[in-house]
Design an enzyme around this catalytic site. Structure first.
Site, PDB file in Angstrom:
ATOM      1  N   ASN A  40       0.843  -1.197   0.000  1.00 40.71           N
ATOM      2  CA  ASN A  40       0.000   0.000   0.000  1.00 40.71           C
ATOM      3  C   ASN A  40       0.876   1.244   0.000  1.00 40.71           C
ATOM      4  OD1 ASN A  40       0.631  -0.804   2.689  1.00 40.71           O
ATOM      5  ND2 ASN A  40      -1.103   0.299   3.535  1.00 40.71           N
ATOM      6  N   GLU A  42       0.318   5.218   0.617  1.00 42.21           N
ATOM      7  CA  GLU A  42      -0.641   6.234   1.063  1.00 42.21           C
ATOM      8  C   GLU A  42      -0.209   7.636   0.661  1.00 42.21           C
ATOM      9  OE1 GLU A  42      -1.314   5.569   5.254  1.00 42.21           O
ATOM     10  OE2 GLU A  42      -2.385   3.690   4.854  1.00 42.21           O
ATOM     11  N   CYS A  51      -3.974   0.560  -2.717  1.00 40.19           N
ATOM     12  CA  CYS A  51      -3.870  -0.666  -1.929  1.00 40.19           C
ATOM     13  C   CYS A  51      -2.768  -1.579  -2.476  1.00 40.19           C
ATOM     14  CB  CYS A  51      -5.182  -1.433  -1.971  1.00 40.19           C
ATOM     15  SG  CYS A  51      -6.529  -0.674  -1.059  1.00 40.19           S
ATOM     16  N   GLU A  53      -2.825  -4.795  -3.111  1.00 39.15           N
ATOM     17  CA  GLU A  53      -3.249  -5.737  -4.157  1.00 39.15           C
ATOM     18  C   GLU A  53      -3.234  -5.063  -5.527  1.00 39.15           C
ATOM     19  OE1 GLU A  53      -4.718  -4.950  -1.306  1.00 39.15           O
ATOM     20  OE2 GLU A  53      -6.074  -6.534  -0.608  1.00 39.15           O
ATOM     21  N   CYS A  82     -10.125  -5.162   0.268  1.00 40.07           N
ATOM     22  CA  CYS A  82     -11.260  -4.243   0.268  1.00 40.07           C
ATOM     23  C   CYS A  82     -12.109  -4.468  -0.985  1.00 40.07           C
ATOM     24  CB  CYS A  82     -10.761  -2.797   0.328  1.00 40.07           C
ATOM     25  SG  CYS A  82     -10.090  -2.191  -1.233  1.00 40.07           S
ATOM     26  N   CYS A  85     -10.502  -3.525  -4.379  1.00 37.91           N
ATOM     27  CA  CYS A  85      -9.511  -4.516  -4.824  1.00 37.91           C
ATOM     28  C   CYS A  85     -10.186  -5.802  -5.298  1.00 37.91           C
ATOM     29  CB  CYS A  85      -8.519  -4.802  -3.708  1.00 37.91           C
ATOM     30  SG  CYS A  85      -7.351  -3.448  -3.470  1.00 37.91           S
TER      31      CYS A  85
END
Ligand code: THU
Length: 126
Positions: A40, A42, A51, A53, A82, A85
């Site tokens: 991830n 940010e 993310c 993935e 999530c 994803c």
């Protein structure tokens, strides 16, 4: 599968997560047996964060791979992908095994189809 999971766990160290402090690592395996990791990433403008993935799948795509046979995601507490994803995994990978891991290894094996029942995809587009 072991190397895929180990890569996902190792990718947690690469996470850029100064806001959530929640490290996520992911790894995808191509049909050519190439393993590509992601983490991830940010941003202070939170919605711009990516993310793990999707980082893994977008990196793999940019490297020229388009067929995948497994994806592992690793977090400290065995978190699941999530919703965003799940949609991207389904779109890019179809139905593949998904390995949910914590820092010790595999917690649960599932599939992209189980994670996203009744998906919206190209078959709905008219
Ligand atoms: N995160 C992922 O990397 N993958 C998921 O499937 C769930 C959430 C990240 C996004 C954000 O950087 C942090 O976890 C907390 O939401």
């Amino acid at each position: 599968m072991t190397t895929l999971i180990q890569t996902a766990i190792q990718m947690m160290d690469k996470a850029r997560s100064p806001y959530s402090n929640y490290r996520v690592g992911a790894a995808v395996e191509t049909i050519e047996n190439k393993i590509i990791g992601g983490c991830n990433v940010e941003n202070a403008s939170y919605p711009l964060s990516n993310c793990a993935e999707r980082t893994a799948l977008f990196t793999a795509t940019a490297e020229g791979y388009s067929q995948f046979k497994g994806l592992a995601v690793a977090t400290v507490n065995g978190g699941f992908p999530c919703g965003a994803c799940r949609q991207v995994i389904w779109e890019i990978c179809g139905n593949i095994p998904i390995y949910i891991c914590d820092t010790n290894g595999l917690i649960e094996e599932t599939t992209s189809s189980a994670l996203l029942p009744n998906p919206f995809d190209e078959s709905q587009l008219i």
